[in-house]
Design an enzyme around this catalytic site. Structure first.
Site, PDB file in Angstrom:
ATOM      1  N   CYS A  78       0.555  -1.425   0.091  1.00 10.56           N
ATOM      2  CA  CYS A  78       0.087   0.160  -0.590  1.00 10.56           C
ATOM      3  C   CYS A  78       0.592   1.426   0.214  1.00 10.56           C
ATOM      4  O   CYS A  78       1.564   1.181   0.975  1.00 10.56           O
ATOM      5  CB  CYS A  78      -0.927   0.397   1.523  1.00 10.56           C
ATOM      6  SG  CYS A  78      -1.861   1.181   1.104  1.00 10.56           S
ATOM      7  N   CYS A  87      -4.042  -0.239   8.910  1.00  7.46           N
ATOM      8  CA  CYS A  87      -3.671  -2.024   9.030  1.00  7.46           C
ATOM      9  C   CYS A  87      -2.515  -0.918   9.712  1.00  7.46           C
ATOM     10  O   CYS A  87      -1.784  -0.035   9.807  1.00  7.46           O
ATOM     11  CB  CYS A  87      -3.555  -1.981   7.518  1.00  7.46           C
ATOM     12  SG  CYS A  87      -4.554  -2.849   6.290  1.00  7.46           S
ATOM     13  N   GLN A 289     -21.014  -8.125   8.474  1.00  7.30           N
ATOM     14  CA  GLN A 289     -20.557  -8.401   8.742  1.00  7.30           C
ATOM     15  C   GLN A 289     -18.972  -8.561   7.284  1.00  7.30           C
ATOM     16  O   GLN A 289     -19.751  -8.034   6.810  1.00  7.30           O
ATOM     17  CB  GLN A 289     -20.103 -10.195   8.748  1.00  7.30           C
ATOM     18  CG  GLN A 289     -20.414 -10.830   9.839  1.00  7.30           C
ATOM     19  CD  GLN A 289     -19.268 -10.600  11.740  1.00  7.30           C
ATOM     20  OE1 GLN A 289     -18.755 -10.279  10.946  1.00  7.30           O
ATOM     21  NE2 GLN A 289     -20.093 -10.311  12.219  1.00  7.30           N
ATOM     22  N   TYR A 318     -27.096 -12.473  21.720  1.00  7.00           N
ATOM     23  CA  TYR A 318     -25.439 -11.386  20.832  1.00  7.00           C
ATOM     24  C   TYR A 318     -25.860 -11.617  19.925  1.00  7.00           C
ATOM     25  O   TYR A 318     -24.823 -11.223  18.092  1.00  7.00           O
ATOM     26  CB  TYR A 318     -24.706 -10.738  21.498  1.00  7.00           C
ATOM     27  CG  TYR A 318     -24.356 -10.702  22.791  1.00  7.00           C
ATOM     28  CD1 TYR A 318     -23.764  -9.739  23.112  1.00  7.00           C
ATOM     29  CD2 TYR A 318     -24.331 -11.800  23.435  1.00  7.00           C
ATOM     30  CE1 TYR A 318     -23.199  -9.476  24.750  1.00  7.00           C
ATOM     31  CE2 TYR A 318     -23.476 -12.019  25.097  1.00  7.00           C
ATOM     32  CZ  TYR A 318     -23.264 -10.548  26.039  1.00  7.00           C
ATOM     33  OH  TYR A 318     -22.839 -10.136  26.748  1.00  7.00           O
ATOM     34  N   GLU A 339     -30.863  -9.855  21.472  1.00 11.52           N
ATOM     35  CA  GLU A 339     -29.669  -8.622  20.541  1.00 11.52           C
ATOM     36  C   GLU A 339     -30.401  -7.534  21.160  1.00 11.52           C
ATOM     37  O   GLU A 339     -31.709  -6.759  20.570  1.00 11.52           O
ATOM     38  CB  GLU A 339     -30.191  -8.020  18.551  1.00 11.52           C
ATOM     39  CG  GLU A 339     -29.783  -7.640  18.200  1.00 11.52           C
ATOM     40  CD  GLU A 339     -27.982  -7.421  18.576  1.00 11.52           C
ATOM     41  OE1 GLU A 339     -27.260  -7.817  18.804  1.00 11.52           O
ATOM     42  OE2 GLU A 339     -28.088  -5.482  18.989  1.00 11.52           O
ATOM     43  N   ASP A 387     -21.712 -14.248  20.806  1.00 10.87           N
ATOM     44  CA  ASP A 387     -20.487 -13.826  20.201  1.00 10.87           C
ATOM     45  C   ASP A 387     -21.228 -12.036  20.752  1.00 10.87           C
ATOM     46  O   ASP A 387     -21.416 -10.709  20.138  1.00 10.87           O
ATOM     47  CB  ASP A 387     -21.381 -13.617  18.766  1.00 10.87           C
ATOM     48  CG  ASP A 387     -20.890 -12.864  17.636  1.00 10.87           C
ATOM     49  OD1 ASP A 387     -19.294 -12.378  18.272  1.00 10.87           O
ATOM     50  OD2 ASP A 387     -21.133 -13.013  16.251  1.00 10.87           O
ATOM     51  N   CYS A 414     -14.443 -11.219  19.169  1.00  4.60           N
ATOM     52  CA  CYS A 414     -13.235 -10.749  18.868  1.00  4.60           C
ATOM     53  C   CYS A 414     -12.226 -10.016  19.207  1.00  4.60           C
ATOM     54  O   CYS A 414     -11.424  -9.490  19.273  1.00  4.60           O
ATOM     55  CB  CYS A 414     -14.209  -9.426  18.058  1.00  4.60           C
ATOM     56  SG  CYS A 414     -15.135  -8.599  18.919  1.00  4.60           S
TER      57      CYS A 414
HETATM   58  N1  SAH Z   1     -23.053 -12.635  15.336  1.00  7.53           N
HETATM   59  C1  SAH Z   1     -23.454 -10.997  14.673  1.00  7.53           C
HETATM   60  C2  SAH Z   1     -22.994 -10.409  15.978  1.00  7.53           C
HETATM   61  C3  SAH Z   1     -22.664 -10.316  17.150  1.00  7.53           C
HETATM   62  S1  SAH Z   1     -21.471  -8.167  17.527  1.00  7.53           S
HETATM   63  C4  SAH Z   1     -23.686 -11.347  13.621  1.00  7.53           C
HETATM   64  O1  SAH Z   1     -22.686 -11.612  13.050  1.00  7.53           O
HETATM   65  O2  SAH Z   1     -24.395 -10.866  12.992  1.00  7.53           O
HETATM   66  C5  SAH Z   1     -22.321  -8.356  18.499  1.00  7.53           C
HETATM   67  C6  SAH Z   1     -23.324  -7.853  18.665  1.00  7.53           C
HETATM   68  O3  SAH Z   1     -23.609  -7.990  20.030  1.00  7.53           O
HETATM   69  C7  SAH Z   1     -23.647  -6.424  18.178  1.00  7.53           C
HETATM   70  O4  SAH Z   1     -24.928  -6.951  17.554  1.00  7.53           O
HETATM   71  C8  SAH Z   1     -24.139  -5.529  19.696  1.00  7.53           C
HETATM   72  O5  SAH Z   1     -25.171  -4.591  19.164  1.00  7.53           O
HETATM   73  C9  SAH Z   1     -24.769  -6.478  20.305  1.00  7.53           C
HETATM   74  N2  SAH Z   1     -24.959  -5.949  22.058  1.00  7.53           N
HETATM   75  C10 SAH Z   1     -24.405  -5.626  22.811  1.00  7.53           C
HETATM   76  N3  SAH Z   1     -24.116  -5.445  23.981  1.00  7.53           N
HETATM   77  C11 SAH Z   1     -24.973  -6.475  24.145  1.00  7.53           C
HETATM   78  C12 SAH Z   1     -26.114  -7.138  25.162  1.00  7.53           C
HETATM   79  N4  SAH Z   1     -25.866  -7.111  26.360  1.00  7.53           N
HETATM   80  N5  SAH Z   1     -27.633  -7.560  25.258  1.00  7.53           N
HETATM   81  C13 SAH Z   1     -27.131  -8.202  24.078  1.00  7.53           C
HETATM   82  N6  SAH Z   1     -26.954  -7.751  22.602  1.00  7.53           N
HETATM   83  C14 SAH Z   1     -25.895  -6.974  23.114  1.00  7.53           C
END
Ligand code: SAH
Length: 458
Positions: A78, A87, A289, A318, A339, A387, A414
């Protein structure tokens, strides 16, 4: 260390050997016990650093000269790698990046989670680790000579004008270049952040990897979009792959990209994409994503680890727009997703319908409140998938998992540090971590995703 005993001085140069990489991608050097963080250097290298900042416990340096070069060093392709903050690892060859990410997960699971003696598999990387991002959000400003659009210089809000970004889909680069060009010809002004003046703040491009559909979002400070008809006409002419042109108004003086008002200027409200067999509708504001190719790898691994049977009840905590839930629903009896963001749950429900998947229920709320409530209602999951965002799972959620005793927990993470912390809690609550699979969702950055599977101890 007190000030007198700090063995380095600002602006002085020192010869050092680099030992390790931090989770931010800087190399670590020790000078008489004092820690110096130096970006763009690599473990095993020797070089001259200039000290640029001295704190009590650690400082920062700049690599001035390399005396010994790591065999893993790569020439960053880059042209703006040195200025851009996007990056951190282009100077490390890709195989070594994957090894580094595996090592980071392994080290932190041992150190924070006291989790040893289980397989932490080699990181699953991309065959071609470039051009993977499906979303570009590019700030625009006016300078002498016209509009600039690019990325903020590391730790600043100075926009570096940029023709292409090598981790971005080419279709998105094209959108940014063409829109910049059209806006320049129509003399639409870029946003001036300091004065809170000017019109065009951001150009956002979204791309469906499988469908090749493109969405353009123009974010302006003003309600009015000057030369709107011309703008639309030329975008359509010059970018035939565009299926949707959207206008978002953000009047506020803020770093947040989007404002509250969104209207479709031309074409569809949604573009579509597939992850595996599942179709997703993506609006201007939808969470989706950013690396769908690796998302498929990650979620297939989660599905494999879940070992579902057709009688299994699953909870996806989540769940976002339901990506994992819909994957799991193909194998399970029923999936409950939860969520916190209501719009994400709207998307999740829409996506379930779009795919004719009926064995899912989605709820808006905090996972740590909704899941205990489900438990009180008598819902029992055979498998729970989590997640969470970077901060990891809430303790109340972990407690409910331990009470509910699903036979298996699949943890998609993550952030290895909070993964390690939470795995320790689950282990102390009767679970055993079986294996962990790091997946590279963001090549050339320090981000590392992993998926872990735990089983209830007999
Ligand atoms: N599995 C999902 C992404 C997860 S990212 C996918 O692939 O689409 C983490 C997610 O957790 C986000 O969407 C965020 O809004 C949510 N989040 C954050 N805190 C939370 C909580 N206390 N309870 C439920 N969801 C939550």
């Amino acid at each position: 260390m007190n000030k007198q005993s700090i063995p380095v001085q600002k602006n002085q140069q020192y010869e050092v050997v680099f030992e390790d990489l931090t989770h931010e991608g800087a190399a670590v050097a020790k000078i008489n016990g004092y820690t110096l963080f130096v970006p763009k250097a690599l473990p095993g290298e020797r070089g001259i650093v200039k000290v640029i900042k001295v704190n009590k416990g650690y400082g920062f340096g700049r690599l001035m000269e390399r005396i010994e070069t790591s065999e893993h060093r790569a020439e960053p392709p880059c042209p703006v790698y040195q200025q851009c903050g996007g990056c951190q690892l282009q100077h490390l060859n890709y195989d070594a990046q994957l090894l580094q990410k595996q090592k980071m997960v392994k080290d932190v699971l041992e150190r924070i989670g006291k989790i040893t003696k289980i397989p932490i598999h080699p990181t699953l990387g991309m065959n071609d680790p470039w051009r993977y991002r499906n979303k570009a959000q590019v700030p625009v400003a006016t300078r002498e000579g016209g509009l600039v659009a690019g990325f903020y210089q590391e730790r600043t809000h100075h926009i570096i004008d940029m023709d292409e970004c090598l981790i971005q889909q080419e279709a998105n680069d094209r959108v940014v270049q063409v829109v910049k060009d059209i806006a320049n010809q129509l003399q639409i002004s870029g946003y001036d952040e300091k004065a809170h003046k000017g019109t065009l703040r951001h150009v956002v491009a979204r791309y469906g990897l499988v469908t090749k559909e493109v969405m353009v979002v123009l974010v302006t400070r003003t309600a009015e979009l000057p030369h709107k008809e011309q703008l639309i006409k030329q975008i359509k002419e010059r970018l035939p792959e565009v299926k949707s042109i959207v206008h978002n108004i953000n009047r506020k003086k803020t770093n947040v990209i989007f404002g509250d008002q969104t209207t479709v200027l031309w074409g569809e409200e949604y573009i579509y994409d597939f992850i595996g067999d599942i179709k997703f509708a993506i609006s201007a504001r939808s969470f989706y994503q950013v690396n769908p190719e690796q998302t498929k790898v990650l979620y297939n691994k989660a599905l494999e680890y879940a070992e579902l049977t057709s009688s299994d009840i699953v909870i996806d905590a989540y769940c976002g727009i339901g990506t994992i839930s819909l994957f799991l629903a193909q194998k399970a009896k029923h999936v409950y997703g939860v969520e916190i963001v209501p719009q994400a749950i709207d998307d999740a429900k829409r996506n379930a319908k779009l795919n004719h998947i009926n064995n899912v229920d989605f709820a808006v709320g905090e996972a740590e409140k909704v899941i205990p409530w489900w438990y009180a209602q008598g819902i029992r999951a055979d498998v729970i998938v989590v997640d969470p965002p970077r901060k990891g799972c809430d303790q109340a959620l972990l407690n409910t998992i331990i009470q509910m005793k699903p036979k298996r927990v699949v943890y998609v993470s993550c952030n290895p540090a909070t993964l390690a912390r939470d795995l320790r809690v689950l282990e102390d609550g009767g679970y055993q971590t079986k294996q962990v699979q790091p997946v590279d969702m963001f090549p050339h950055t320090m981000h590392v995703e992993s998926v872990a599977v735990l089983e209830l101890k007999k």
